[in-house]
Design an enzyme around this catalytic site. Structure first.
Site, PDB file in Angstrom:
ATOM      1  N   ASP A  80       0.809  -1.220   0.000  1.00  0.00           N
ATOM      2  CA  ASP A  80       0.000   0.000   0.000  1.00  0.00           C
ATOM      3  C   ASP A  80       0.840   1.267   0.000  1.00  0.00           C
ATOM      4  OD1 ASP A  80       0.830   0.273   2.767  1.00  0.00           O
ATOM      5  OD2 ASP A  80      -0.759  -1.142   3.270  1.00  0.00           O
TER       6      ASP A  80
ATOM      7  N   ASP B  73       6.033  -5.943   6.956  1.00  0.00           N
ATOM      8  CA  ASP B  73       4.654  -5.445   6.984  1.00  0.00           C
ATOM      9  C   ASP B  73       3.771  -6.450   6.259  1.00  0.00           C
ATOM     10  OD1 ASP B  73       2.425  -3.867   7.255  1.00  0.00           O
ATOM     11  OD2 ASP B  73       2.970  -2.456   5.676  1.00  0.00           O
TER      12      ASP B  73
END
Length: 527
Positions: free
Chosen positions: A310, A385
């Site tokens: 993202d 992440d």
């Protein structure tokens, strides 16, 4: 009493008749395996924990197939009619199963009872196929039972191979879950109906033939209608799950990617991956600041981000002017593309992927670390992440082998930041990640940050599938490091040194000692 099949009156020579029956076995076996795989795939997506869902579907279906085989004994006297009825019903249930499961999940919040019910019903019908086909093929030309069984099972197993390969490589990527299941049901109905209405029509009265034609026509009409309505149905179901502000919905090769809010809706931007909320525009900064900035207290010229497609972790990294390069390894190209091209998501990540210091790699992080990372210079900071460790498909990314690969790519004095789950809701999972890291001789410091009104943070799922209450992290290095923010950290951060220290103490107070590490052969995480 021994049942002896009556020779059939065929419109073709016996050899061709046997070939037609075996071809039908092949087609029906392919359809049956597609139904089975479709139930497993959809259940894994809707319910989670693919190992458990696959075990439930397979065990229930195999049990039901045994029941179906026993029940089929009662139909041997009218095997042709029985087979036609079984195939029509199987085509209807199998074709509609994906749509029914999705509807149960979207509007009732629970798909597991429907999963078990469809697995049981479809398994019974699949189990009835072979005894009836055995009877039909013996009616064409008598042969020893062993030879007939060998022929039937050979066609059945080859059909299963074709169905098993067609599902992931053709039906799922080209047609999707719903249309793929509906098309499979149509093929199933045509194959079963054609065999009986053509080859064994001499067994049927005129009235029975008309009833079978009407029944199969009705099944095909229902499947065609559902296929035509699959687009509106999918949108309505998606709105029931995500709300009315869905802007983007993409089924990539890896997962379903959904963006809601943003734009002129007045609602915060949200990014869902396979139904799990990964980004909420209102509080994502709390997660990404806590993940990135503690690891930046030291050399940080070269940074590796595992996951993070993202671009929000990269946004935090680029706050440091002395960062010279950031390599992002993300498995899903669709997420990377959205992070670059969607105006709202690109605005949220401050156009991070347009920075010349950022290099994007589309690859599985585990495979990249094993095969391509050795050619890279060591990294000062690695940011993990990745999806929550409690998700079965992610367990290899929290294994001893994975962290061993990461450790090899750390420069002297390098640091690893790990998002390790939700300590409040799943402490055992979090401390197992910690035990796995420590088993390699690395040092770790735990800390947690509350979601501040958004329970479960970036891995929150819809309320009916479970919730958490925090984001939890590990700061990992070869030597013991203090849990501190860089002295020259970027301004305007919500995270302060005092809050970070308190977060570390709070997490340490809940430590579970004595846990074993997770490995590829012994994953110790639970959904």
């Amino acid at each position: 009493m021994i049942y002896r099949p009556v020779p059939a009156r065929l419109p073709v020579p016996a050899g061709l008749g046997r070939l037609v029956v075996l071809t039908t076995v092949f087609v029906c076996a392919a359809c049956g395996l597609v139904y089975e795989l479709e139930l497993v795939a959809l259940a894994s997506y809707l319910i989670g924990d693919s190992v458990t869902q696959a075990s439930v579907v397979l065990s229930v279906m195999v049990f039901a197939m045994g029941i179906g085989s026993l029940l089929a004994k009662q139909l041997r006297g009218r095997a042709a009619l029985g087979f036609a009825a079984v195939e029509a019903l199987l085509a209807l249930l199998g074709g509609l199963s994906a749509m029914a499961l999705y509807a149960c999940f979207a509007w009732f919040g629970q798909a597991r009872p429907a999963l078990v019910g469809f697995s049981l019903a479809i398994g019974v019908l699949i189990g009835a196929e072979v005894p009836l086909l055995m009877t039909l093929i013996q009616r064409i030309r008598r042969q020893d039972a062993g030879g007939a069984v060998a022929d039937l099972f050979a066609a059945d197993y080859v059909g299963a191979l074709v169905g098993g390969l067609a599902f992931p490589f053709l039906l799922l990527p080209v047609l999707g879950q719903l249309t793929g299941a509906l098309l499979t049901g149509a093929v199933n109905a045509v194959a079963g109906g054609a065999l009986v209405l053509w080859l064994f029509r001499g067994d049927l009265s005129v009235r029975t033939r008309r009833l079978l034609i009407a029944a199969n026509g009705l099944v095909l009409a229902l499947l065609a209608t559902c296929s035509a309505l699959s687009g509106p149905f999918e949108r309505a179901a998606r709105h029931a799950v995500y709300g009315d502000d869905v802007r983007v919905a993409v089924q990539s090769d890896v997962q379903e990617v959904v963006l809601t809010g943003g734009g002129g809706s007045g609602k915060p931007l949200s990014l869902f991956l396979d139904g799990r909320l990964r980004v909420n525009g209102d509080d994502e900064y709390r997660y990404h600041e806590a993940l990135v900035h503690p690891a930046m207290d030291g050399p940080h010229a070269r940074v590796l981000v595992l996951g993070g497609g993202d671009g929000l972790a990269v946004r935090e990294l680029l706050r440091y002017g002395d960062v010279s390069s950031v390599t992002v390894v993300e498995v899903d190209a669709a997420v990377l593309r959205l992070a670059r091209t969607d105006p709202d998501l690109a605005a949220l990540n401050h156009g991070a992927f347009r920075d010349p210091r950022v290099r994007l790699v589309t690859a599985d992080p585990f495979e990249w670390l094993r095969s391509r990372a050795p050619a890279e210079a060591p990294f000062d900071v690695v940011v993990s992440d990745l999806p929550d460790p409690g998700i079965t498909t992610s367990t290899k990314l929290y294994s001893q082998e994975f962290y061993g690969l990461v450790e090899r790519r750390l420069a002297p004095g390098g640091r690893l930041a790990v998002h390790a789950g939700t300590l409040g809701a799943h402490p055992h999972v979090f401390w197992t990640v910690d035990a796995t890291v420590r088993s390699l001789g690395l040092r770790s410091i735990p800390y947690r940050v509350d979601g501040d009104g958004f329970p479960g943070g970036p891995d929150r799922v819809p309320a009916h599938t479970g919730r958490g209450d925090d984001w939890s992290f590990l700061l990992v290095s070869r030597e013991r490091l203090p849990l501190e923010l860089p002295r020259a950290r970027p301004c305007l951060l919500s995270l302060t040194g005092g809050r970070l220290a308190a977060a570390g103490r709070e997490a340490e107070d809940s430590r579970e000692p004595g846990l074993l590490p997770s490995t590829l052969m012994h994953p110790r995480y639970a959904e």
